[in-house]
Design a protein around this motif. Sequence first.
Motif, PDB file in Angstrom:
ATOM      1  N   PHE A 205     -38.632  -1.008   2.067  1.00 55.04           N
ATOM      2  CA  PHE A 205     -38.761  -2.060   3.075  1.00 55.04           C
ATOM      3  C   PHE A 205     -40.139  -2.726   2.999  1.00 55.04           C
ATOM      4  O   PHE A 205     -40.282  -3.928   3.194  1.00 55.04           O
ATOM      5  CB  PHE A 205     -38.539  -1.471   4.468  1.00 55.04           C
ATOM      6  CG  PHE A 205     -38.662  -2.477   5.577  1.00 55.04           C
ATOM      7  CD1 PHE A 205     -37.651  -3.400   5.811  1.00 55.04           C
ATOM      8  CD2 PHE A 205     -39.791  -2.518   6.372  1.00 55.04           C
ATOM      9  CE1 PHE A 205     -37.767  -4.350   6.815  1.00 55.04           C
ATOM     10  CE2 PHE A 205     -39.920  -3.459   7.389  1.00 55.04           C
ATOM     11  CZ  PHE A 205     -38.905  -4.380   7.606  1.00 55.04           C
ATOM     12  N   GLN A 206     -41.158  -1.931   2.696  1.00 54.60           N
ATOM     13  CA  GLN A 206     -42.521  -2.463   2.639  1.00 54.60           C
ATOM     14  C   GLN A 206     -42.817  -3.190   1.329  1.00 54.60           C
ATOM     15  O   GLN A 206     -43.610  -4.137   1.300  1.00 54.60           O
ATOM     16  CB  GLN A 206     -43.525  -1.314   2.821  1.00 54.60           C
ATOM     17  CG  GLN A 206     -43.497  -0.688   4.206  1.00 54.60           C
ATOM     18  CD  GLN A 206     -44.385   0.539   4.306  1.00 54.60           C
ATOM     19  OE1 GLN A 206     -44.737   1.156   3.300  1.00 54.60           O
ATOM     20  NE2 GLN A 206     -44.749   0.911   5.535  1.00 54.60           N
ATOM     21  N   GLU A 207     -42.155  -2.781   0.238  1.00 50.03           N
ATOM     22  CA  GLU A 207     -42.520  -3.296  -1.077  1.00 50.03           C
ATOM     23  C   GLU A 207     -41.544  -4.321  -1.653  1.00 50.03           C
ATOM     24  O   GLU A 207     -41.958  -5.192  -2.426  1.00 50.03           O
ATOM     25  CB  GLU A 207     -42.661  -2.121  -2.058  1.00 50.03           C
ATOM     26  CG  GLU A 207     -43.752  -1.133  -1.666  1.00 50.03           C
ATOM     27  CD  GLU A 207     -43.730   0.116  -2.516  1.00 50.03           C
ATOM     28  OE1 GLU A 207     -42.905   0.182  -3.453  1.00 50.03           O
ATOM     29  OE2 GLU A 207     -44.531   1.043  -2.241  1.00 50.03           O
ATOM     30  N   ALA A 208     -40.260  -4.234  -1.321  1.00 48.31           N
ATOM     31  CA  ALA A 208     -39.265  -5.133  -1.926  1.00 48.31           C
ATOM     32  C   ALA A 208     -39.470  -6.571  -1.440  1.00 48.31           C
ATOM     33  O   ALA A 208     -39.678  -6.809  -0.247  1.00 48.31           O
ATOM     34  CB  ALA A 208     -37.857  -4.656  -1.578  1.00 48.31           C
ATOM     35  N   PRO A 209     -39.402  -7.546  -2.357  1.00 52.45           N
ATOM     36  CA  PRO A 209     -39.633  -8.946  -1.970  1.00 52.45           C
ATOM     37  C   PRO A 209     -38.562  -9.519  -1.041  1.00 52.45           C
ATOM     38  O   PRO A 209     -38.831 -10.429  -0.267  1.00 52.45           O
ATOM     39  CB  PRO A 209     -39.642  -9.682  -3.312  1.00 52.45           C
ATOM     40  CG  PRO A 209     -38.899  -8.780  -4.252  1.00 52.45           C
ATOM     41  CD  PRO A 209     -39.195  -7.396  -3.803  1.00 52.45           C
ATOM     42  N   ASN A 210     -37.349  -9.009  -1.120  1.00 52.87           N
ATOM     43  CA  ASN A 210     -36.249  -9.514  -0.286  1.00 52.87           C
ATOM     44  C   ASN A 210     -35.813  -8.490   0.754  1.00 52.87           C
ATOM     45  O   ASN A 210     -34.647  -8.435   1.131  1.00 52.87           O
ATOM     46  CB  ASN A 210     -35.043  -9.878  -1.168  1.00 52.87           C
ATOM     47  CG  ASN A 210     -35.379 -10.952  -2.183  1.00 52.87           C
ATOM     48  OD1 ASN A 210     -35.888 -12.012  -1.831  1.00 52.87           O
ATOM     49  ND2 ASN A 210     -35.117 -10.667  -3.451  1.00 52.87           N
ATOM     50  N   ALA A 211     -36.771  -7.696   1.223  1.00 56.66           N
ATOM     51  CA  ALA A 211     -36.441  -6.577   2.106  1.00 56.66           C
ATOM     52  C   ALA A 211     -35.736  -7.012   3.382  1.00 56.66           C
ATOM     53  O   ALA A 211     -34.746  -6.407   3.793  1.00 56.66           O
ATOM     54  CB  ALA A 211     -37.709  -5.798   2.444  1.00 56.66           C
ATOM     55  N   TRP A 212     -36.237  -8.080   4.023  1.00 59.39           N
ATOM     56  CA  TRP A 212     -35.658  -8.506   5.294  1.00 59.39           C
ATOM     57  C   TRP A 212     -34.249  -9.065   5.121  1.00 59.39           C
ATOM     58  O   TRP A 212     -33.333  -8.744   5.890  1.00 59.39           O
ATOM     59  CB  TRP A 212     -36.555  -9.549   5.968  1.00 59.39           C
ATOM     60  CG  TRP A 212     -37.670  -8.956   6.757  1.00 59.39           C
ATOM     61  CD1 TRP A 212     -38.997  -8.920   6.422  1.00 59.39           C
ATOM     62  CD2 TRP A 212     -37.568  -8.272   8.017  1.00 59.39           C
ATOM     63  NE1 TRP A 212     -39.732  -8.264   7.389  1.00 59.39           N
ATOM     64  CE2 TRP A 212     -38.884  -7.852   8.387  1.00 59.39           C
ATOM     65  CE3 TRP A 212     -36.508  -7.975   8.873  1.00 59.39           C
ATOM     66  CZ2 TRP A 212     -39.169  -7.168   9.559  1.00 59.39           C
ATOM     67  CZ3 TRP A 212     -36.781  -7.286  10.048  1.00 59.39           C
ATOM     68  CH2 TRP A 212     -38.090  -6.885  10.385  1.00 59.39           C
ATOM     69  N   SER A 213     -34.055  -9.918   4.113  1.00 56.49           N
ATOM     70  CA  SER A 213     -32.732 -10.512   3.900  1.00 56.49           C
ATOM     71  C   SER A 213     -31.715  -9.459   3.495  1.00 56.49           C
ATOM     72  O   SER A 213     -30.557  -9.489   3.922  1.00 56.49           O
ATOM     73  CB  SER A 213     -32.801 -11.617   2.832  1.00 56.49           C
ATOM     74  OG  SER A 213     -33.267 -11.093   1.595  1.00 56.49           O
ATOM     75  N   SER A 214     -32.138  -8.489   2.688  1.00 55.83           N
ATOM     76  CA  SER A 214     -31.231  -7.415   2.275  1.00 55.83           C
ATOM     77  C   SER A 214     -30.878  -6.509   3.454  1.00 55.83           C
ATOM     78  O   SER A 214     -29.732  -6.065   3.592  1.00 55.83           O
ATOM     79  CB  SER A 214     -31.862  -6.576   1.157  1.00 55.83           C
ATOM     80  OG  SER A 214     -31.995  -7.343  -0.026  1.00 55.83           O
TER      81      SER A 214
END
Length: 303
Positions: A205-214
């Motif tokens: 959640f902290q590192e992935a670029p699309n964390a919020w959309s995913s």
Amino acid sequence: MSQRLINYLVFLLLSLTWGSSFILMKIGLKSYSSTQVASIRLIAAGITLLPFFIIYIKKTPTAKIPIIILSGLLGNGFPAFLFCLAETRIDSSLAGILNSLTPLFALITGILIFHAPLVKQQLWGICIGLVGVVGLFAVKGISSNNDWHYGLLVVAATICYGLNISLVHHYLKGFSSLQLGSISLFFMAIFSIPVLASSDIVERFQEAPNAWSSLGASALLGIMGTGVASVLFYQLIQRAGGMMASMVTYALPVVAIGWGALAGEIVSPGQILCMLIILAGVYLANRSKMKQSQVTAKTTKAA
């Protein structure tokens, strides 16, 4: 607004909701693992139906709870993880097409496990549907030569769906879909919490670029694709009958293919042809089942 128009609107909304599940899984998998997406889905669905769980758990016989939990595992738990794992390697459109096998496996499990009577036309329907599946894997294998065999995980998920339909039909009659769905999904959410907590969800959640959309897609998958869809399906059965509700099977792959095409997935004419063969088998088997139900109803009425 007429009742018939309302029924068609519910049917359309249900088809779009369930048919969109496959592309939502793909979006969720951009940032999270298959087990994380499946866990988020089940937790979100359990929370969505929690008010109904509070109402129905008090009215449910204790002896039926283990069967309802088993129903939850077959109808939601195992398939959620199988579908997500499959979609790490196959297109969402292929997953949507294979999902249409559910009615055939419901028929097969009913015959093999619960000794339901078999009509010749149903056997033809099963054979035609399976021919479509073999053709679909052949076409997908020829066109990609990669991980098409991950589609077998979707087939395993539809077998779980089929087992669950037979289980509910034989052991959980008299319970509403809301009652079964809210109780089973509550326990699926409870089972999924430690799975999600023991993973690297915080780091992703902290590192992935699309964390919020995913995360949003995975939660929407649970809220709409599992929670709200079960309510809509129950409403459609109540308002328009089981026959119209079963027709959703034919709409789901069309919606899944549409979303897949918009997402840039390649859908070949061969895949479309195989989908039509599968749906023809489903129709033939369902048509025979519908005729049996009509005969039974007339006999009962005459008696």
